[in-house]
Design a protein around this motif. Structure first.
Motif, PDB file in Angstrom:
ATOM      1  N   LEU A  24       7.920  -9.125  10.809  1.00  0.00           N
ATOM      2  CA  LEU A  24       6.920  -8.342  10.095  1.00  0.00           C
ATOM      3  C   LEU A  24       5.913  -7.912  11.145  1.00  0.00           C
ATOM      4  CD1 LEU A  24       6.911  -8.194   6.957  1.00  0.00           C
ATOM      5  CD2 LEU A  24       4.856  -9.580   7.076  1.00  0.00           C
ATOM      6  N   LEU A  25       5.845  -6.628  11.403  1.00  0.00           N
ATOM      7  CA  LEU A  25       4.932  -6.133  12.444  1.00  0.00           C
ATOM      8  C   LEU A  25       3.645  -5.641  11.788  1.00  0.00           C
ATOM      9  CD1 LEU A  25       4.311  -5.316  15.368  1.00  0.00           C
ATOM     10  CD2 LEU A  25       5.487  -3.145  14.923  1.00  0.00           C
ATOM     11  N   GLY A  26       2.578  -6.418  11.935  1.00  0.00           N
ATOM     12  CA  GLY A  26       1.280  -6.033  11.370  1.00  0.00           C
ATOM     13  C   GLY A  26       0.513  -5.207  12.381  1.00  0.00           C
ATOM     14  N   VAL A  27      -0.036  -4.095  11.907  1.00  0.00           N
ATOM     15  CA  VAL A  27      -0.790  -3.226  12.814  1.00  0.00           C
ATOM     16  C   VAL A  27      -2.190  -3.058  12.246  1.00  0.00           C
ATOM     17  CG1 VAL A  27      -0.846  -0.967  13.954  1.00  0.00           C
ATOM     18  CG2 VAL A  27       1.360  -2.019  13.370  1.00  0.00           C
ATOM     19  N   SER A  28      -3.206  -3.436  13.032  1.00  0.00           N
ATOM     20  CA  SER A  28      -4.571  -3.255  12.535  1.00  0.00           C
ATOM     21  C   SER A  28      -5.242  -2.126  13.317  1.00  0.00           C
ATOM     22  CB  SER A  28      -5.350  -4.575  12.572  1.00  0.00           C
ATOM     23  OG  SER A  28      -5.411  -5.095  13.867  1.00  0.00           O
ATOM     24  N   GLY A  29      -6.455  -1.784  12.900  1.00  0.00           N
ATOM     25  CA  GLY A  29      -7.060  -0.516  13.331  1.00  0.00           C
ATOM     26  C   GLY A  29      -7.816  -0.519  14.635  1.00  0.00           C
ATOM     27  N   GLY A  30      -7.094  -0.486  15.727  1.00  0.00           N
ATOM     28  CA  GLY A  30      -7.715  -0.309  17.047  1.00  0.00           C
ATOM     29  C   GLY A  30      -6.910   0.740  17.789  1.00  0.00           C
ATOM     30  N   ILE A  31      -7.469   1.242  18.876  1.00  0.00           N
ATOM     31  CA  ILE A  31      -6.766   2.304  19.610  1.00  0.00           C
ATOM     32  C   ILE A  31      -5.404   1.817  20.126  1.00  0.00           C
ATOM     33  CG2 ILE A  31      -8.131   1.834  21.704  1.00  0.00           C
ATOM     34  CD1 ILE A  31      -6.531   5.186  20.659  1.00  0.00           C
ATOM     35  N   ALA A  32      -5.301   0.503  20.385  1.00  0.00           N
ATOM     36  CA  ALA A  32      -4.010  -0.022  20.876  1.00  0.00           C
ATOM     37  C   ALA A  32      -2.915   0.102  19.818  1.00  0.00           C
ATOM     38  CB  ALA A  32      -4.159  -1.463  21.329  1.00  0.00           C
ATOM     39  N   ALA A  33      -3.268   0.569  18.599  1.00  0.00           N
ATOM     40  CA  ALA A  33      -2.253   0.734  17.546  1.00  0.00           C
ATOM     41  C   ALA A  33      -1.125   1.657  18.023  1.00  0.00           C
ATOM     42  CB  ALA A  33      -2.896   1.277  16.272  1.00  0.00           C
ATOM     43  N   TYR A  34      -1.476   2.603  18.912  1.00  0.00           N
ATOM     44  CA  TYR A  34      -0.409   3.514  19.367  1.00  0.00           C
ATOM     45  C   TYR A  34       0.693   2.751  20.094  1.00  0.00           C
ATOM     46  CZ  TYR A  34      -1.797   3.644  24.309  1.00  0.00           C
ATOM     47  OH  TYR A  34      -2.042   3.298  25.613  1.00  0.00           O
ATOM     48  N   LYS A  35       0.314   1.598  20.707  1.00  0.00           N
ATOM     49  CA  LYS A  35       1.321   0.802  21.430  1.00  0.00           C
ATOM     50  C   LYS A  35       2.261   0.088  20.462  1.00  0.00           C
ATOM     51  CE  LYS A  35      -1.695  -0.118  25.375  1.00  0.00           C
ATOM     52  NZ  LYS A  35      -2.489  -1.148  26.021  1.00  0.00           N
TER      53      LYS A  35
END
Ligand code: C5P
Length: 426
Positions: A24-35
């Motif tokens: 489960l890949l959780g993505v939170s709201g920072g600029i590194a989200a593009y990675k």
């Protein structure tokens, strides 16, 4: 100057190490989200079934469509959906995940995880799942160093379920320099693989671990102690537990773990606790820094300043726990000691190995600055009864612990082979 080629974890095109694993890949709201897009692609190519979950803020940086395309699975964003099914799909997903990887993990998300707030889909899924949670923090260095964030990270690190993939030092997106850059995709992949592929080499083994430094009371207020933080012992116990061992930790520092933790204070209390557990243990790792001496008598009242300039404390020798057990240990038991040395590391460790009849000893040079006491890293030399010597350069205490259990597991395998017992356990 030519830049060195980037090291890849594995050739993903010909090898699917994460096959049958659900991430489960959780993505939170920072600029590194593009990675997270790269990460999603790498995980899928490594064979994992990847399901992305985005916080509302993450959608300010990348779109669900990017992750859906790269994971080849629908991306989950909404906590409240009019579902045709009475049982929300994401709860099933949370339950079947082998690991939850949150990358990037913002300060806000880390704070929510530390306190148990679940006001969006991702935090709700983390709470609904029993899977291991790996978090890769990414934020401005001041945010990372803020006591609140540090405290929240410490809370998570002390919970057995969480693993923090340390951020790197470098220039962050806003131009500031310092710790806070998300770990590289390669190191996140390596950490996930280590977590998911850690071999269950210690199933049916009882592993007893001691941790921390003993405190020897002088009076009701004061004690003789040492600088041990207990971190090496916790790493040892965690690594054994991850390999399927039945772990008991005897510690001078209180920690919350999924396995039993017996809290003791003095060398004598530690001796009593270890001796009670030793007979039924297959392996004892004495990581604790046990005081060699204790005050001969403990004052029942606080010792007052008196006329004289000096206070003489009479000390008496403490039992050497591992030495006593080395004399009575059975052939099917493995005894592993530690030797913290400020000089003559190998010579001193080797002589302790022999004198105390240990199977192996881990020597660490406490004169090296920045590692050892209180640090998350260490550098050690491992000596065995057979005369092998292996030096491990600076690495995390958990990585050292895993290495130690590679050796211990191999010893168990050889012992069982010698006894003609079933071998070939993975
Ligand atoms: O001799 P030294 O104290 O350096 O040996 C270190 C090893 O012995 C460690 O594994 C430590 O946990 C163990 N030890 C012990 N009882 C003591 C002192 C040390 O079991 N009283």
């Amino acid at each position: 100057m030519k830049k060195p080629a980037k090291k890849r974890v594995t050739n993903l095109d010909s090898f699917s190490p994460l096959e049958n694993k659900t991430v489960l890949l959780g993505v939170s709201g920072g600029i590194a989200a593009y990675k997270a897009c790269d990460l999603a692609s790498m995980l899928r190519r490594a064979g994992a079934d990847v399901h992305a979950v985005m916080t509302p803020n993450a959608r300010q940086f990348i779109t669900p469509l990017s992750l859906t395309t790269l994971t080849r699975n629908p991306t989950h964003c909404e906590q409240y959906l009019d579902s045709a099914d009475w049982r929300p799909e994401h709860i099933d997903l949370a339950k079947k995940a082998d690991v939850i990887l949150i990358a990037p993990a913002t300060a806000d998300l880390i704070a929510k995880l530390a306190t148990g707030i679940c006001d969006d889909l991702l935090t709700t899924m983390v709470l609904a799942s029993k899977a291991k949670v790996m978090i890769a923090p990414a934020m401005n260095p001041n945010m990372l160093n803020h006591p609140a964030t540090q405290q929240n990270l410490a809370i998570l690190q002390n919970r057995f379920r969480y693993e923090v993939i340390a951020p790197e030092v470098g220039e962050v997106a806003c131009g500031d320099y310092g710790a806070g850059k998300m770990a590289t995709i390669e190191s996140i992949m390596a950490a996930v693989a280590a977590r998911l592929l850690s071999h269950q080499t210690l199933v049916n083994k009882r592993v007893l671990v001691t941790a921390g430094g003993t405190r020897e009371p002088i009076d009701p207020v004061r004690f003789i102690g040492n600088r041990s933080s207990g971190k090496m012992g916790f790493a040892i116990a965690d690594a054994a537990y991850a390999r399927g061992a039945e772990v008991t930790l005897i510690s001078t520092v209180e920690v919350e773990r999924a396995y039993p933790v017996i809290v003791v204070e003095t060398a004598q209390e530690m001796q009593e606790a270890v001796e009670l557990e030793f007979d039924t243990s297959d392996c004892l790792v004495m990581t604790a820094a046990v005081a060699d001496f204790r005050p001969l008598s403990v004052s029942s009242q606080k010792i007052k300043k008196n006329e004289s300039e000096d206070l003489l404390l009479e000390l008496t020798k403490n039992p050497d726990i591992i030495d006593l057990l080395g004399r009575v240990k059975r052939k099917d038991q493995i005894l592993c000691g530690f030797a913290a040395e400020s000089e003559g590391l190998v010579t001193n460790a080797a002589s302790k190995l022999k004198r105390k009849n240990l199977d192996m000893i881990i020597g660490n040079d406490i004169s090296v600055p920045d590692i050892g006491f209180g640090s998350d890293d260490n550098a050690v030399v491992i000596l065995t009864q057979e005369g092998t010597r292996e030096s491990l350069p600076r690495m995390s205490k958990r990585a050292i612990a895993d290495h130690i259990f590679d050796i211990i597991s191999e010893r168990f395998r050889l012992m069982e082979e010698e006894n003609g017992a079933t071998v070939g356990r993975d």
